[in-house]
Design a protein around this motif. Structure first.
Motif, PDB file in Angstrom:
ATOM      1  N   ALA A 170       5.342  -7.248  14.089  1.00  0.00           N
ATOM      2  CA  ALA A 170       6.461  -8.353  14.185  1.00  0.00           C
ATOM      3  C   ALA A 170       7.540  -7.924  13.379  1.00  0.00           C
ATOM      4  O   ALA A 170       8.590  -8.261  13.810  1.00  0.00           O
ATOM      5  CB  ALA A 170       5.598  -9.534  14.058  1.00  0.00           C
ATOM      6  N   GLU A 226       8.786  -9.774  21.188  1.00  0.00           N
ATOM      7  CA  GLU A 226       9.953 -10.548  21.168  1.00  0.00           C
ATOM      8  C   GLU A 226      10.920 -10.363  22.412  1.00  0.00           C
ATOM      9  O   GLU A 226      11.347 -11.666  22.724  1.00  0.00           O
ATOM     10  CB  GLU A 226      10.912  -9.552  20.148  1.00  0.00           C
ATOM     11  N   THR A 269      11.918 -13.716  24.202  1.00  0.00           N
ATOM     12  CA  THR A 269      13.665 -13.984  24.518  1.00  0.00           C
ATOM     13  C   THR A 269      13.626 -14.467  26.014  1.00  0.00           C
ATOM     14  O   THR A 269      14.586 -15.121  26.309  1.00  0.00           O
ATOM     15  CB  THR A 269      14.355 -12.908  23.890  1.00  0.00           C
TER      16      THR A 269
END
Lengths: 400, 304
Positions: free
Chosen positions: A391, A202, A206
């Motif tokens: 996830a 993640e 990002t």
């Protein structure tokens, strides 16, 4: 690099045929990589995949067994760490405990004989909003503050290339999110080239412009985050970067537009453009959030839609924003569906008979042979287990 | 409910703390008794002795209680060169021991960190001289460096050394002996600090444009300062009071006498106990002052 001057802007980094072997194992296998100047590049992979070794090679803390390292067009392979226009934010921060925060930040400036180092150090500390703690010792700061000092200590030197070795790993989730945004801001502001090593997918997605997913000392796939996520090329990427439903089957028909694969008696169609392998046994996949859950068989098989089923719901995990359903489809195995919580709570319960469907254009084919795919899935599963970064983490499990 | 549980803790903590301090006192008792008996008592006795005056028409070594302050002034005036020599030799020996021990300790503590077996072997070798008596080892060096010994004979044969040259009896031999004998006391504390030195600080130094030498000066040395301070103290203090190496029976001669030799001969040979006691107290006081300044200068507040 000339003493007393800053790098004007970021430099590009090129790795040519880098191999690094340690006694007993090969950490990196013939790696080629090009990172353009001014980009935010993430090396993503599980622990032991060689990403940190790559970073240490670029920093000059390790010597490559073979290959060349080029920074800003200059071959730096044989130069020592202190001669390279590179700074690192270490995973452990490595702030000098015997110096004040200010002296820590001014350290690199003093070594290069840059004018008014303390002034510039204060400026860098203001950038990370810690100037009021300049006189403190690192041990008197919290983990997040230490992280920001480490960042200031590296950024203040305006290196052509800034290396980040999982610098956010030790922070709690909220602080990590905040730091991710701050890092991204600083990168845009100062225009440096960032090479960020992380196992947090993640975080990589990002922050980075480009992600290279590494596994077993090699780059599996490289590209923009959306590209990597929507069109994974290997089973490892498909499962390390998010989750995927993968189906293996024989190609039964191939046209320039569509590829039809028969898996356990069910016909699945994917766009040919999204399928690198078009004959024999292939692995195709689809992301769980692309699936629709149907409680009744679709009336008429419409083109442009794949349907699997009937299957039985064997697990329902509620995680606030979405619900994860695991559906056992005979002959196929478990299929995972992420559904947005459009209504209150789960729409079906364990034991219900359901069908799943998805748009043909959402499917993708893998480059992996079925054997490679199986290995990749296993690697990604063990990586997720080791790093604890699956996830989605289910908050509650609803069982009827 | 949760808060009431917290509120009751201080009240419960009271007896626990009291019992702990009681146990601490019991555990400290042997140490306190030992210090009272074997440090404070002799020290008081030494202070009294240092002010004694000779008995008129008494035997040699017969003294009576008194307050003869001149014991101090006389002995300091008489033995000033020996006092200065003692501190000069001790300082040189400490510096030499530091220069020899630091690379050694660094090698054992940092470079071979990944090989515990090599580490223990090397540490054993550092301590190995302790398996033989201090006196015997120093005597052995006397033989090696004597006029008939291989070194002097060899140097004379090569005409590097004048035919009437000696090694024993010279300041060189004494400083050599002091350095040799106290090296383990320097190496072990240095090793203990360097063994815990986080090499990531060195990497960070290199990453921040510091050359290996600058990294050593700015990072490694400051971080190993606790070891340097304890090593130099453990070497300097006993070396300053040492009387074996400088003695004519071992590596020294009358020209190399240190204050320890003066104390020894006054106590054991001329039986001039007040002077010997006064010298001992002067030695102790000077060491305390030097060490006090040194520790303050090295700055414990600078160490993290």
């Amino acid at each position: 690099m000339a003493a007393g001057t800053f790098a004007e802007k970021g430099a590009d980094l090129e790795l040519v045929g880098i191999t690094k072997t340690f006694p007993g194992f090969t950490a990196i296998r013939s790696l080629d990589l090009f990172i353009p100047a001014g980009s935010f590049f993430a090396l993503l992979g599980p622990s032991g995949c060689g990403k940190t070794t790559t970073l240490r090679l670029v920093a000059g803390l390790e010597e490559p067994t073979a290959g060349r390292i080029v920074i800003g067009g200059k071959d730096v392979t044989s130069t020592k760490s202190f001669q390279r226009p590179v700074n690192t934010v270490f995973q452990s921060y490595a702030l000098f405990p015997h110096m004040s925060v200010l002296e820590n930040v001014a350290f690199g400036l003093r070594r290069r004989g840059i004018a008014s180092p303390l002034e510039k150090a204060h400026e860098a500390l203001r950038l990370v909003e810690l100037d009021h703690l300049a006189a403190r010792r690192p041990a008197q700061l919290s983990g997040g503050q230490q992280q920001r000092v480490a960042l200031a200590r590296a950024v203040v030197n305006r290196p052509a290339l800034l290396l980040l070795d999982e610098p956010l790993g030790a922070l709690d989730l909220k602080l990590r999110r905040q730091m991710q945004l701050e890092l991204k801001d600083i990168q845009t502001e100062v225009g440096l080239t960032f090479l960020h090593v992380t196992h947090d997918q993640e975080e990589a997605m990002t922050m980075a412009d480009t992600i290279a997913v590494m596994n077993r000392g090699e780059i599996e796939q490289m590209g923009a985050p959306e590209e990597l996520y929507e069109l994974p090329r290997t089973a490892f990427v498909a499962n390390f970067l998010g989750q995927s439903n993968l189906f293996t089957g024989e190609v039964v028909s191939s046209t320039p537009d569509a590829l039809t694969v028969a898996s356990a008696g069910q016909q699945l169609v994917i766009p040919s453009a999204r399928a690198p392998r078009r004959s024999g046994t292939v692995t195709v996949g689809v992301r769980p959030e692309k699936l629709l859950l149907l409680t009744a068989p679709p009336a008429a098989p419409s083109s442009g839609v794949n349907v699997l089923g009937p299957g039985r719901v064997i697990d329902v995990s509620f995680s606030g924003v979405s619900t994860q359903y695991t559906i056992a489809v005979p002959g196929i195995g478990d299929v995972i569906v992420f559904a947005q919580n459009m209504v209150f709570g789960p729409v079906v319960h364990v034991g219900a008979e359901v069908w799943v469907s998805w748009n043909v254009e959402h499917g993708f084919g893998l480059e992996d042979s079925p054997a490679e795919a199986a290995a990749g899935v296993a690697d990604a599963a063990s990586a997720a287990g080791a790093d604890g970064d699956v996830a989605t983490s289910a908050l509650t499990t609803v069982k009827a | 409910m949760a808060f009431s549980a917290f509120a009751s803790t201080p009240a419960a903590a009271g007896p626990v703390v009291r019992r702990r301090s009681w146990i601490a006192l019991v555990l400290l008792l042997p140490g306190i008794l030992y210090l009272l008996l074997f440090f404070i008592t002799p020290l008081i006795s030494l202070v009294f002795t240092s002010f004694q005056q000779p008995v008129i028409n008494g035997d040699i070594g017969q003294y009576s209680a008194g307050f003869q302050w001149s014991n101090y002034t006389d002995s300091v005036v008489q033995y000033l060169p020996l006092i200065l020599r003692a501190f000069g030799y001790a300082l040189l020996a400490t510096l030499l021991a530091l220069v020899i021990s630091y690379p050694l300790a660094y090698f054992i503590g940092v470079k071979v960190r990944g090989f515990p077996l090599v580490q223990s072997l090397l540490l054993t070798l550092v301590i190995a001289p302790f398996f033989i008596s201090f006196l015997l080892r120093t005597l052995a060096w006397k033989q090696i460096m004597s006029d008939e010994g291989p070194i002097v004979v060899g140097l004379k044969a090569l005409s590097i050394f004048p035919s009437d040259g000696h090694i024993t009896g010279t300041p060189f031999a004494v400083i050599f002996g002091l350095t040799y004998n106290f090296i383990p006391f320097m190496t072990l504390p240095l090793y203990a600090t360097l063994e815990r030195l986080d090499v990531r600080f060195i990497e960070a130094g290199n990453d921040l444009y510091a050359s290996p030498f600058t990294t050593f000066r700015k990072i490694t040395v400051p971080l190993s300062l606790p070891g340097i301070v304890s090593g130099t103290l453990l070497t300097f203090i006993p070396a300053a009071g040492d009387y074996i190496n400088a003695s004519g029976d071992f590596l020294g001669s009358a020209q190399t006498s240190m204050v320890g030799n003066a104390i020894e001969s006054n106590f054991l040979v001329t039986q001039n106990y007040p002077v010997a006691a006064a010298l001992s107290i002067v030695l102790m006081a000077v060491i305390l002052i030097i060490v006090g300044f040194y520790v303050r200068r090295a700055g414990t507040e600078d160490l993290i």
